[in-house]
Write an enzyme that holds these catalytic residues in place. Structure first.
Site, PDB file in Angstrom:
ATOM      1  N   ASN A   7      -3.774   3.342   2.533  1.00 24.91           N
ATOM      2  CA  ASN A   7      -3.944   2.393   3.632  1.00 24.91           C
ATOM      3  C   ASN A   7      -4.570   3.154   4.797  1.00 24.91           C
ATOM      4  OD1 ASN A   7      -3.653   0.623   5.746  1.00 24.91           O
ATOM      5  ND2 ASN A   7      -1.480   0.206   5.389  1.00 24.91           N
ATOM      6  N   ARG A  90      -5.562  -0.844   0.547  1.00 21.12           N
ATOM      7  CA  ARG A  90      -5.311  -2.000   1.404  1.00 21.12           C
ATOM      8  C   ARG A  90      -6.596  -2.248   2.198  1.00 21.12           C
ATOM      9  NH1 ARG A  90      -2.759  -2.556   7.259  1.00 21.12           N
ATOM     10  NH2 ARG A  90      -2.692  -4.816   7.277  1.00 21.12           N
ATOM     11  N   HIS A 179      -1.693 -10.419   6.928  1.00 21.38           N
ATOM     12  CA  HIS A 179      -0.378 -10.072   6.344  1.00 21.38           C
ATOM     13  C   HIS A 179      -0.156 -10.788   5.009  1.00 21.38           C
ATOM     14  CE1 HIS A 179       1.102  -9.556  10.762  1.00 21.38           C
ATOM     15  NE2 HIS A 179       0.801  -8.363  10.279  1.00 21.38           N
ATOM     16  N   ARG A 240      -0.084  -8.698  21.785  1.00 16.66           N
ATOM     17  CA  ARG A 240      -1.067  -9.794  21.677  1.00 16.66           C
ATOM     18  C   ARG A 240      -0.408 -11.121  22.036  1.00 16.66           C
ATOM     19  NH1 ARG A 240      -2.372  -8.473  15.546  1.00 16.66           N
ATOM     20  NH2 ARG A 240      -1.590  -6.371  15.761  1.00 16.66           N
ATOM     21  N   GLU A 383       4.663  -3.867   1.173  1.00 16.35           N
ATOM     22  CA  GLU A 383       3.246  -4.116   0.906  1.00 16.35           C
ATOM     23  C   GLU A 383       2.668  -3.103  -0.087  1.00 16.35           C
ATOM     24  OE1 GLU A 383       1.357  -5.848   4.843  1.00 16.35           O
ATOM     25  OE2 GLU A 383       3.092  -4.617   5.280  1.00 16.35           O
TER      26      GLU A 383
END
Ligand code: ADP
Length: 412
Positions: A7, A90, A179, A240, A383
Site C-alpha cells: 500500500n 492497493r 474505502h 475534511r 483491508e
C-alpha cells in the site's frame, strides 16, 4: 501461497506478507518519510520488531529494503524472492474502468494513469509501487485491488450529481466512493457472523477513521455511499468537512481572497473535527479536551455523530429497512461514546444499543441488545487480508484460464 500486500502512499508505504494457507501475517511493516533526510523502516515478525533509520531516497529504495529484510537471516521470513507468489497492490482510484480486482498489465497501468486527475494525491504513488514491484520482481504477477471497485454496483440514481450532464460524460464528474475494500470486507464478514445469506441482507457499514465513509449495501450491491468524486464528501472527518453547500467555495474565495490551492488545502487538511475544535483531528484528544470543558471540542464530536446519524436514516429510507449495522475503522472500532451517541434515540427504527456490550474496544462484538430488531456489530476492518484474498483469487483464475486455453488449443 504467499501474497505480498503493498500500500504505497506519497511518502510512505505499508506492507504485509500473508501466507494464504492459514491467512496468517508472516511479516508486516511500514516505511515512512520517504525522500526526507531521516526515513525509517519498521518491520515486525512474530514477536520481533526492528526499526532502521536512514535516508531512503525513493520508493524504489524503500521496496528494495523491505524485500531485503523479508529475506534477511535475522528478521526474514522467506528464503528468497521466489517465495513471493503474487503482489497485491492497493490502488485508490480506478474510475469507471474496473468493478473488480485485476491482473496488472501495461494496459491497466495506462488506465490508472488516466485516473491520476481523479486522485492526484494517491494514484501516482500507487502506480510507482506497481512499477517498482514489476522491476524488482519481474516474474511475479501483480494484482490491483481498487478502493472504488466495490461501489461500481451503484445505479446512476446514486452516482450522478445534478450537474450539467457533460460534466459526467466529458470530465468524469460522478460519485465513485472510497474505502470499498473495507466496506466489502466488514459487510461480508457480518453476513458470516449472522450465518445469513449475504445476498439477502440490507447492511449499513460505517467506516469511521480519520477518513470516514458509509455505505448502504442491499443484496450484496452498493445502493449508495457517502464519499463522492473525491474523498471529501459525506461524513465529517478528521480534517475534511464532508457535505457542504457548494456555494461556500466561491463565496469564501472572494471573501478571504483565497486561491484554488488554498481552498483545497483548507478542505483537505484544516476542516472536519480539527477545523471545528481547533484542538485535534484525533477523537481521543477531543474527548480529553471536552472533558476539561472545551466546548468546541465537544461540539465537533456532536456534529460528527449527528452526520453519521443522518446518513443512517437516509440509508434506511433508501433500502426500505436495515438488518445489520456495522461500525469499523479507528473511531468505529474504539470510540465507545461516539457509537453510543450515534445510536441514541434510534429505537423507533428498531436499533437498540446495549451499553454494556458497547463498552468494548477493537473487538469483533455485537453491541445491539437482544431485543433490537436490527443487529449492530463492531467488526475490525482488515483491508490487507481482502487484498491478499483478491490477489490469490485473480492469480488462480488466471492460471485456470491459461490452462483452459491450452486444452482448447490442443483439442482444435
Ligand atoms: P485512517 O486509516 O483513515 O488514517 P484509522 O482508521 O486508523 O484512520 O483511524 C484513526 C482515528 O481513529 C484516530 O485519528 C482517532 O480519531 C481514532 N481512534 C483510534 N483509537 C481510538 C480510541 N481508542 N478511542 C477513540 N478514537 C480512536
Amino acid at each position: 501461497m504467499n501474497v505480498f500486500v503493498l500500500n504505497c502512499g506519497s511518502s510512505s508505504l505499508k506492507y504485509q506478507l500473508i501466507n494464504m494457507e492459514d491467512e496468517k501475517v508472516a511479516a508486516q511493516g511500514l516505511v515512512e518519510k520517504i525522500g526526507e533526510e531521516i526515513s525509517f523502516l519498521k518491520h515486525n515478525t512474530d514477536g520481533d520488531e526492528v526499526v532502521i533509520e536512514e535516508n531512503i531516497k525513493d520508493h524504489n529504495q524503500a521496496i528494495e529494503m523491505v524485500l531485503d529484510i523479508l529475506q534477511s537471516r535475522e528478521h526474514g521470513v522467506i528464503e528468497n524472492m521466489d517465495k513471493i507468489n503474487v503482489v497485491g497492490h492497493r490502488v485508490v482510484h480506478a474510475g469507471e474502468k474496473f468493478s473488480g480486482s485485476v491482473l496488472i498489465t501495461k494496459a491497466v497501468i495506462d488506465a490508472l494513469r488516466e485516473n491520476i486527475k481523479l486522485a492526484p494525491l494517491h494514484n501516482p504513488a500507487n502506480i510507482i509501487g506497481i512499477e517498482v514491484s514489476k522491476k524488482l520482481m519481474p516474474k511475479t504477477p501483480d494484482v490491483g485491488v481498487f478502493d472504488t471497485a466495490f461501489h461500481q454496483s451503484m445505479s446512476a440514481e446514486s452516482f450522478l450529481y445534478a450537474l450539467p450532464y457533460e460534466w459526467y460524460e466529458e470530465n468524469g464528474v460522478r460519485r465513485y466512493g472510497f474505502h470499498g475494500t473495507s466496506h466489502k470486507y466488514v459487510s461480508e464478514r457480518g453476513a458470516v457472523i449472522l450465518n445469513k445469506d449475504y445476498d439477502k441482507l440490507k447492511i449499513i457499514t460505517c467506516h469511521l477513521g480519520n477518513g470516514a465513509s458509509m455505505a448502504a449495501i442491499d443484496q450484496g450491491r452498493v445502493v449508495d455511499t457517502s464519499m463522492g468524486l473525491t474523498p471529501l464528501e459525506g461524513l465529517v472527518m478528521g480534517t475534511r468537512p464532508g457535505d457542504l453547500d457548494p456555494g461556500i467555495i466561491p463565496y469564501i474565495m472572494k471573501e478571504r481572497d483565497m486561491t484554488i490551492e488554498e481552498v483545497d488545502q483548507a478542505l483537505n487538511k484544516a476542516s472536519g473535527v480539527l477545523g471545528i475544535s481547533g484542538v485535534s483531528n484525533d477523537f481521543r484528544e477531543l474527548a480529553e479536551a471536552a472533558e476539561k470543558g472545551n466546548k468546541r471540542a465537544e461540539l465537533a464530536v456532536n456534529i460528527f455523530c449527528r452526520r453519521v446519524k443522518k446518513y443512517i436514516g437516509a440509508y434506511i429510507a433508501l433500502m426500505g429497512g436495515v438488518d445489520l449495522l456495522i461500525f469499523t475503522a479507528g473511531i468505529g472500532e474504539n470510540a465507545v461514546e461516539v457509537r453510543s451517541q450515534i445510536l441514541e434515540n434510534l429505537e423507533y427504527l428498531g436499533i437498540e444499543i446495549d451499553e454494556v456490550k458497547n463498552n468494548n474496544r477493537g473487538e469483533e462484538i455485537k453491541i445491539s441488545s437482544d431485543s433490537s430488531a436490527v443487529d449492530v456489530y463492531v467488526i475490525p476492518t482488515n483491508e490487507e487480508l481482502v487484498i491478499a484474498r483478491e490477489a490469490k483469487k485473480i492469480v488462480e483464475n488466471h492460471i485456470k484460464d491459461v490452462l483452459n486455453d491450452l486444452i482448447n488449443e490442443n483439442k482444435s
